[in-house]
Design an enzyme around this catalytic site. Structure first.
Site, PDB file in Angstrom:
ATOM      1  CB  THR A 160      -1.484  10.164   1.750  1.00  0.00           C
ATOM      2  OG1 THR A 160      -1.290   8.901   1.138  1.00  0.00           O
ATOM      3  CG2 THR A 160      -2.931  10.532   1.610  1.00  0.00           C
TER       4      THR A 160
ATOM      5  CG  ASP B 222      -5.211   4.011   2.778  1.00  0.00           C
ATOM      6  OD1 ASP B 222      -4.086   3.822   2.264  1.00  0.00           O
ATOM      7  OD2 ASP B 222      -5.509   5.055   3.395  1.00  0.00           O
TER       8      ASP B 222
HETATM    9  N1  ASP Z   1      -2.028   5.442   2.403  1.00  0.00           N
HETATM   10  C1  ASP Z   1      -1.314   5.617   1.162  1.00  0.00           C
HETATM   11  C2  ASP Z   1      -1.361   4.346   0.364  1.00  0.00           C
HETATM   12  O1  ASP Z   1      -1.199   3.289   0.926  1.00  0.00           O
HETATM   13  C3  ASP Z   1       0.105   6.009   1.343  1.00  0.00           C
HETATM   14  C4  ASP Z   1       0.412   6.844   2.531  1.00  0.00           C
HETATM   15  O2  ASP Z   1      -0.426   7.511   3.087  1.00  0.00           O
HETATM   16  O3  ASP Z   1       1.567   6.885   2.932  1.00  0.00           O
HETATM   17  O4  ASP Z   1      -1.502   4.420  -0.831  1.00  0.00           O
END
Ligand code: ASP
Length: 281
Positions: free
Chosen positions: A153, A184
């Site tokens: 992300t 999230d």
């Molecule tokens: N938090 C992000 C999601 O679950 C993915 C990540 O940060 O690795 O979509």
């Protein structure tokens, strides 16, 4: 007034040989945001601009280079929040927009809503004059071979000279996710949060971060403990104890104190403030 920006490039597992390039990417993004802050721009503009840089870099899992769903498509989530006013905008499951963070900002400023998803969000993008793209143009060849391994992300938090705080986060989500899955990132208080005291952007296992409302939790601990780094670590420790999962977060508070915490081997971060620049993997 202190000013500061912190940018992250996700806490997912990545090839060791990509770390130098990831450090360069977060630095480029932080420098873009810092230019805006130095010119007297807002934390909101700085955080958005930093995230746009990373959405455009194929190495990061956001915008171009997003992770693929189980059926090999792209569905992106993004959110932005202005701490001073608590205005927020978010988009989820969008495929036809190259820079979802820009669309999230339009949702915040030009709609009466906080979040739009999928076709409705893309229709709103068209109304706002944001050009539609083909999601296939956002697929990076290398990403196709990494379905199983990677998640990540990008995010930024900023403090401007007027004391304004902002947070922005954008993601392609987790590799191999079910179509329609929302993580999230676009949920205010979970992956992204800002108020008058603290701004937070998270990365990691969305299903864990959601259940802990991690960004809000970190902001609450900062308020209680009065210590940014201790708050970030406390929030992450609670996540590990309560629901498990991999996560990382960046935080800046109204006094310009920064925190960087993650429970994974790597999270590329660049922080810039009056005292200098710090880049980590
Ligand atoms: N938090 C992000 C999601 O679950 C993915 C990540 O940060 O690795 O979509």
């Amino acid at each position: 007034m202190p000013t500061a920006i912190v940018v992250h490039g996700g806490c997912g597992r990545v090839e060791e040989n990509s770390l130098a390039e990831r450090r360069a990417g977060v630095r480029q993004a932080a420098e873009r945001g810092w230019e805006i802050l130095r010119a007297g721009g807002s934390a909101l503009d700085a955080a958005e601009a930093a995230v746009v840089v990373l959405e455009d870099l194929p190495l990061f899992n956001a915008g171009r280079g997003s992770a693929l769903t189980r059926d090999g498509r792209i569905e992106m989530d993004a959110a932005i929040m202005d701490g001073a006013t608590r205005r927020a905008g978010a988009v989820a499951c969008v495929s036809r927009v190259a820079n979802p963070i820009r669309l999230a900002r339009r949702v915040m400023e030009a709609s009466p809503h906080v979040m739009l998803c999928a076709a409705g969000a893309e229709e709103f993008a068209a109304q706002q004059g944001i050009p539609a793209c083909d999601w296939r143009d956002l697929v990076v060849a290398e990403r196709r071979s990494q379905w199983e391994r990677e998640h990540g992300t990008v995010g930024a938090v900023a403090l401007d000279a007027g004391g304004g705080l902002a947070a922005a986060t954008s993601t392609g989500g987790t590799s191999g996710k079910l179509p329609g899955r929302i993580g999230d990132t676009p949920i205010i208080g979970a992956g992204t949060y800002a108020d008058r005291a603290t701004a937070v952007s998270c990365t990691g296992t969305g299903e864990s971060i959601l259940r802990m409302t991690l960004a809000r939790l970190a902001a609450l601990w900062r308020e209680r403990l009065g210590d940014a780094q201790a708050a970030a670590e406390r929030a992450l420790a609670e996540l590990a104890a309560e629901v498990g999962g991999e996560a990382g977060l960046i935080l800046v508070d109204r006094d310009g104190r920064l925190a960087i915490a993650h429970n994974t081997p790597h999270m590329p971060v660049c922080a810039i403030h009056a005292g200098g620049i710090e880049v980590r993997s």
